[in-house]
Scaffold this active site. Structure first.
Site, PDB file in Angstrom:
ATOM      1  N   THR A  59       0.832  -1.208   0.000  1.00  0.00           N
ATOM      2  CA  THR A  59       0.000   0.000   0.000  1.00  0.00           C
ATOM      3  C   THR A  59       0.865   1.256   0.000  1.00  0.00           C
ATOM      4  OG1 THR A  59      -1.712  -1.211   1.210  1.00  0.00           O
ATOM      5  CG2 THR A  59      -1.903   1.177   1.170  1.00  0.00           C
ATOM      6  N   CYS A  60       1.941   1.242   0.756  1.00  0.00           N
ATOM      7  CA  CYS A  60       2.838   2.406   0.799  1.00  0.00           C
ATOM      8  C   CYS A  60       3.475   2.624  -0.570  1.00  0.00           C
ATOM      9  CB  CYS A  60       3.918   2.209   1.855  1.00  0.00           C
ATOM     10  SG  CYS A  60       3.298   1.986   3.536  1.00  0.00           S
ATOM     11  N   ALA A  61       3.965   1.562  -1.174  1.00  0.00           N
ATOM     12  CA  ALA A  61       4.583   1.667  -2.492  1.00  0.00           C
ATOM     13  C   ALA A  61       3.572   2.196  -3.510  1.00  0.00           C
ATOM     14  CB  ALA A  61       5.129   0.307  -2.927  1.00  0.00           C
TER      15      ALA A  61
END
Length: 168
Positions: A59-61
């Protein structure tokens, strides 16, 4: 203290994000070349703070990829992706992904960004990392939008953040 969840389990942060209309807290973060970036470096520009626990999660990427795509279209706007990842890991990710429309910054040195924005987790498996959030600032450094994602594994509301820029 703010409460969010990680896969349904409650975890807590230091407090609440700065309120709309308030001055954004000053910060000093580390760039990929290990120099320091501060909020004052972006004076006169609109700033999107894309804040997350670690670029090494899906999700961060994806948030970095998404804002990288959107940032190419934004005038007088800089997107700062902030985590506690080491600058080397951030640079490696951007190089591998062809990311060049956002600036990666790290809070690894002293955690002062997480403290100032009240986003450091105080408990749980992500303790001391930053809670997934988006804060948008106008040209004068005033907060015009903020979102702390209630479920840490979920994506932020990209559309709402970008609409705040259009409305500013």
């Amino acid at each position: 203290m703010a409460t969010v969840t990680l896969k349904g389990n409650e975890i807590h942060t230091l407090g609440n994000l700065p309120e709309n209309g308030s001055a954004a807290p000053a910060f000093n973060l580390v760039k990929s070349d290990l120099s320091t970036a501060s909020l004052s470096d972006y004076a006169g520009k609109r700033v999107v703070l894309n804040i997350f626990p670690s670029v090494d999660t899906g999700t961060c990427a994806q948030s970095v990829r998404q804002f990288n795509e959107e940032a190419a279209e934004l005038e007088n706007t800089v997107v700062l992706c902030v985590s506690k990842d080491l600058p080397f890991a951030q640079a490696r990710f951007c190089g591998a992904e062809g990311i060049d429309n956002v600036e990666m910054l790290s809070d690894f040195r002293d955690g002062s960004f997480g403290e100032a924005y009240k986003l450091s987790f105080t408990d749980g498996p992500l303790q001391a990392l930053l809670s997934r959030s988006v804060v948008v600032l106008d040209e004068n450094g005033k907060v015009i939008y903020s979102e702390q994602v209630p479920e840490t594994v979920d994506a932020p509301n990209y559309k709402a953040a970008l609409e705040a820029l259009a409305d500013a």
